[in-house]
Write an enzyme that holds these catalytic residues in place. Structure first.
Site, PDB file in Angstrom:
ATOM      1  N   LYS A  79      42.979  32.980  33.641  1.00  0.00           N
ATOM      2  CA  LYS A  79      41.662  33.579  33.404  1.00  0.00           C
ATOM      3  C   LYS A  79      41.103  33.085  32.064  1.00  0.00           C
ATOM      4  O   LYS A  79      41.847  32.995  31.071  1.00  0.00           O
ATOM      5  CB  LYS A  79      41.794  35.101  33.379  1.00  0.00           C
ATOM      6  CG  LYS A  79      40.462  35.847  33.244  1.00  0.00           C
ATOM      7  CD  LYS A  79      40.688  37.364  33.229  1.00  0.00           C
ATOM      8  CE  LYS A  79      39.390  38.147  33.204  1.00  0.00           C
ATOM      9  NZ  LYS A  79      39.627  39.610  33.167  1.00  0.00           N
ATOM     10  N   SER A 154      37.138  42.260  36.646  1.00  0.00           N
ATOM     11  CA  SER A 154      36.551  41.048  36.117  1.00  0.00           C
ATOM     12  C   SER A 154      37.344  39.781  36.438  1.00  0.00           C
ATOM     13  O   SER A 154      36.769  38.685  36.426  1.00  0.00           O
ATOM     14  CB  SER A 154      36.420  41.169  34.600  1.00  0.00           C
ATOM     15  OG  SER A 154      37.693  41.280  34.003  1.00  0.00           O
ATOM     16  N   SER A 178      40.833  45.427  36.045  1.00  0.00           N
ATOM     17  CA  SER A 178      40.345  44.061  36.257  1.00  0.00           C
ATOM     18  C   SER A 178      41.316  43.101  36.925  1.00  0.00           C
ATOM     19  O   SER A 178      40.925  41.989  37.266  1.00  0.00           O
ATOM     20  CB  SER A 178      39.869  43.457  34.942  1.00  0.00           C
ATOM     21  OG  SER A 178      38.572  43.900  34.655  1.00  0.00           O
TER      22      SER A 178
END
Lengths: 485, 490
Positions: A79, A154, A178
């Site tokens: 990420k 996210s 997330s």
């Protein structure tokens, strides 16, 4: 050889060790699949092809020398809120466009040291603020099960990459759900470890007291292997824990017999999508069949979790994001005075959700409002913690839905931030309490969209999450389903 | 005629002190602490102290130890749990957009320090708190409107000490400032250099009618690069506030700067509106825990502090209170003195020579007393000089001249005496000859002495001494001269 990307991490590891294929071949297979699917999914902000092939080459050398490290030569997606030395890291924000970190996050470095091959940096909501990747400063990632829908957020880029087999495993971060929420939306496994279990050094902060590095995998075993590699104390992170890391693969196989399972009555209230409720109830029955002792528990303060979370997270964010002022790095919009430069840089660099949260948090910390908002939220947080403490005196794990519904359509909730915030209603409590939690697939709704089952375990009891999840996956086939792409 | 009443004012002053701690590395990272006035800009920096995304602070244990030492020296309560907090504001010298400091729960609280006043009395000044924080970077503004930032200072460990508003005059402020600086130097936690900003002192000043217990509007004075300026600025600001009230005006709460050239305080420009710092506990650092055992360990290894040292000088070395106070007022002076004592010098004699003669030479040269370690005279050399007097090789007056040479050029007193032929004349026949010659040359004075005018003997003594270029051993010369005069009677 065309199906190398269909292998789980555990299967790929066996193939590499036996010499069936090389890490370069495996890596190239993933790069090819990324090349083919990326236009449709848009999971990656940056595919690091050269870096990946170079790492794969050196992994092959280690393999040839007989190195049997479990993650050696295995590709991984990262990420883009975790820093990577010499590789652009933007948090999907325009304000960090072009930012090349001079250091690598501890969690990522541990994977590099273990011989993993980074395929690229994945998309996210800007600064991890969001539940759909629609807040990305660059583009929205698509859900591999239905490209008209969001992958969740996210960490939606990492989740979509793993679900579409563009990566066998991935790192995400979890501040309020997330990794678990997108794992549920994309039909894969994700673990949010105990706060402090994995170093936050190099995790670009959203809300420091809530942020955790999390892991995505296609099954429990793969997920456990990656957490094994990144868990442990880091002298660079004063909030990381000194506790020993148990051997998750050994713990994982101990079965469900005698495990006390709690089901919070508050988690099956109105607003839960009926198919989600049904799938989760069926999963709970399955646990009982496998020998678990199921009973009802109560987490009475859950109803205050969302408001508590959005006060604490935004307060910390308002301070954490103050460093993006255009002075030392990132994008700068020069104006004639210092204050105008600040205004222009931040005004143009941040997206609207980030600005909304900075303003909320600034307000919550303001003189005259601090006691009523921030301080009160901290007190409620303590109550939420004690809810879990009390429940865990009676049960070993807590089961429930990961999300109130399955993946929603792109654009469906962008006009209503509050509606968007509610998709985190079951996940934020684990972050507020600091406990560990895991999401794994437990069925599909009428439209064929995956449903997630969430397991909570007490402080530092990640092994218990894997034990419960592994037993469930041994008895079910949900995790073996893949989207048709 | 009715009596006119004029209001008498009293100043109410508190001090805020920032002391950079002499740790090897910065407060929250491992960057070395360098002298910002000589190190090239941005050479002692890392990802942490430049506020890169994703970095985290780690507390410097030595800085905590130093803060505890100061807290103990200032008779503070040391909290076993204290909490770091973020002070949020935007400025380019603050890389994270917040400063990590301590706010609600500082490490040291509720202390005091006794100061000695001119009238011989002591006064107890309350210490509200002492807490740890990090320094900011240093901005340099160029004429073309651009600014440069040097992050070498960013993240250096700072101790902030805040007194209660117990000080009532510029003299008290100066006495407190000197004593506090001495303590920091004794502890070895700060070098006391105010000119480079390693130590900063900012008085908060207000005045009020004597007898009142309310606090009137205060001003804060910054930019003070010496203790002398702290005292001067305080005195100036007190007068300015009193005359403002007396002329019917109001004092405005603001930050003043000290204009060294004009010797006045001026409102600082460019200050933004009142800040709301939005303090909240630093989530990246768990509460700071210091165990009772560690505090006691630190207490046990603390060096001897000025008050204890002064008492010891009086009790064990037999010094008077004044001499003892002067010698302990600064660590460098005490160390110099103790070195000299360890070389075998008599403490009382040494104290006298240091305080009267050496300080006079230094003062004439524009040096502060604490610069004693920078002068050319070495402790052992002063001991040797005093021994020359005791052994009657030279007399006191010659010794002062030798000391001046030692101060100006350096060197061993024995060598100087030898080289310049300054040894006392002790040979009776030489003295006798000089006496007879002087008496022969001054028949009138001899006659006056013979007529009973005894004070003429002093004049004649001086004449003989002059004839011998001041080198005559006075203790031999005196009796010889007296005998010679008596002999003229007959």
């Amino acid at each position: 050889m065309t199906t190398l990307t269909a292998l789980s991490l555990t299967e790929a590891r066996a193939g590499l060790q036996k010499g069936d294929f090389t890490s370069v071949e495996l890596t190239q297979a993933y790069l090819d699949r990324i090349h083919a699917l990326e236009p449709k999914i848009q999971a990656f902000l940056n595919v690091t092809t050269d870096h990946a092939l170079a790492s794969a080459k050196s992994a092959d050398q280690r393999l040839q020398q007989g190195d049997t490290s479990p993650l050696l030569g295995i590709p991984v997606a990262i990420k883009d809120v975790l820093t990577t030395k010499d590789i652009e890291t933007t948090c999907a924000s325009k304000i960090l466009k072009g930012y090349i970190p001079p250091y690598t996050a501890t969690s990522v470095q541990k994977l590099f040291d273990a011989g993993m091959v980074m395929l690229g940096k994945t998309n996210t909501d800007e600064f991890a603020m969001g539940s759909s990747t629609e807040n990305s400063g660059y583009f929205t990632t698509r859900n591999p099960w239905d490209v008209e829908r969001v992958p969740g957020g996210s960490s939606g880029g990492s989740a979509a990459a793993v679900a579409s087999q563009m990566a066998p495993v991935a790192l995400g971060t979890d501040t309020g759900g997330s990794v678990r929420q997108p794992a549920a939306y994309c039909g894969i496994v994700a673990v949010k470890p105990t706060y402090g279990r994995v170093s936050r050094y190099g995790l670009i902060a959203f809300a420091s007291s809530l942020d955790s590095v999390g892991v995505f995998g296609q099954n429990i075993e793969d997920t456990a292997l990656v957490l094994q590699a990144i868990a442990g104390h880091d002298p660079c992170d004063s909030t990381s824990l000194l506790a020993e890391v148990p051997d998750y693969l050994t713990e994982m196989r101990k079965g469900l017999e005698g495990m006390r399972v709690g089901v919070p009555k508050e988690y099956f209230a109105d607003g839960l999508q009926p198919e989600v409720a049904a799938a989760v109830r069926a999963a709970i029955d399955q646990f009982e069949t496998l020998g678990a002792d199921v009973r009802e528990v109560s987490l009475p303060n859950s109803e205050h979790a969302i408001s508590t979370y959005y006060l604490i997270a935004t307060a910390e964010a308002s301070s954490n994001l103050a460093r993006y002022d255009g002075v030392r790095y990132g994008a700068r919009k020069n104006e004639s005075t210092l204050w105008d430069t600040y205004r222009a840089t931040r005004g143009q660099g941040f997206g609207s959700e980030v600005k909304r949260r900075i303003m909320l948090g600034t307000y919550a910390l303001s003189s005259g409002y601090y006691d009523a908002y921030y301080l009160k939220a901290q007190k409620v947080r303590t109550l939420i913690k004690s809810d879990f403490d009390r429940a865990f005196e009676e049960v070993d794990i807590i089961l429930g839905p990961t999300t109130p519904s399955t993946a929603f359509k792109i654009g469906e909730k962008t006009d209503d931030p509050l509606e968007m915030y509610l998709s985190d209603i079951f996940t934020v409590t684990a972050n507020l309490a600091g406990v560990c939690a895991l999401s794994l697939p437990c069925g599909f709704d009428n439209q064929g969209l995956p449903i997630g089952l969430q397991i909570h375990a007490p402080f530092l009891q990640e092994a218990r999450l894997f034990r419960a999840g592994y037993a469930y996956q041994q008895a079910t086939k949900w995790h073996q389903q893949h989207p048709t792409l | 005629m009715g009596a006119t009443t004029t209001i008498k004012y009293e100043p109410v002053i508190g001090l805020e002190i920032h002391a950079e701690l002499l740790t090897n590395t910065k407060m929250f990272c491992r960057c070395p602490v360098v002298d910002p006035t000589i190190s090239p800009p941005n050479t002692a920096v890392c990802v942490v102290c430049t506020g890169q995304p994703g970095v985290l602070p780690v507390i410097n244990k030595r800085a905590v130890e130093y803060a505890i030492m100061v807290g103990l020296a200032l008779n503070c309560e040391i909290r076993e749990t204290s909490i770091f907090a973020r002070k949020n504001y935007f400025y380019p010298d603050l890389p994270k957009g917040y400063q990590i400091s301590q706010y609600e729960y500082p490490l040291c609280i509720n202390g005091w320090l006794d100061i000695e006043l001119e009238n011989g009395q002591t006064k107890r000044i309350g210490i509200r708190r002492a807490h740890l924080e990090e320094d900011t970077a240093k901005n340099t503004h160029l004429n073309d409107g651009t600014s440069l930032i040097d992050f070498n200072r960013s993240g250096v460990a700072l101790l902030e000490i805040v007194t209660e508003p117990d000080l009532r005059s510029a003299e008290e402020v100066e006495a407190f400032a000197r004593k506090l600086r001495a303590i920091l130097q004794y502890l070895g936690v700060n070098n006391g250099d105010m000119s480079k900003g390693v130590l900063r002192m900012e008085p908060n000043i207000s005045v009020r009618p004597i007898g009142s217990d309310e606090l009137w509007t205060r001003t804060e004075v910054k930019n003070l690069n010496s203790i002398r300026n702290v005292a001067r600025a305080t005195a100036y600001e007190i007068e300015r506030q009193i005359s403002t009230y007396e002329s019917g005006g109001q004092v405005i709460q603001q930050t003043m700067g000290w204009d060294e050239l004009r010797q006045i305080t001026v409102p600082q420009r460019g200050k933004e509106d009142a800040h709301d710092y939005r303090y909240f506990p630093e989530p990246d650092l768990p509460p700071l825990q210091v165990s009772h055992e560690w505090i006691e360990e630190i207490r046990a290894k603390m060096p001897e502090l000025p008050d204890v040292k002064r008492q010891r000088y009086m009790d064990e070395l037999g010094l008077g209170e004044y001499d003892a106070s002067v010698l302990v007022a600064d660590r460098a002076i005490a160390e110099w003195f103790e070195l000299a004592v360890s070389e075998g010098g008599d403490p009382k004699n040494l104290a006298n020579w240091i305080i009267v003669e050496m300080f006079r030479l230094m003062n004439k040269d524009g040096l502060e007393r604490e610069q004693i370690s920078e002068i050319k005279i070495q402790p052992a050399q002063l001991v040797a000089l005093i021994k020359l007097v005791e052994d009657r090789i030279i007399n006191n007056n010659t010794a002062k001249k030798v000391l001046a040479t030692m101060y100006a050029e350096g060197g061993d007193p024995v060598e100087i005496v030898k080289a310049q032929g300054l040894a006392q004349e002790t040979d009776s026949s030489v003295l006798q000859a000089a006496i007879e010659q002087v008496l022969d040359e001054n028949p009138d004075e001899v006659q006056r002495w013979l007529n009973g005018e005894e004070k003429v003997e002093k004049f004649l003594f001086g004449q003989v001494m002059r004839a011998l270029k001041g080198k005559a051993d006075a203790q031999i010369l005196g009796p010889l001269l007296n005998t010679a005069l008596r002999n003229r009677h007959e």
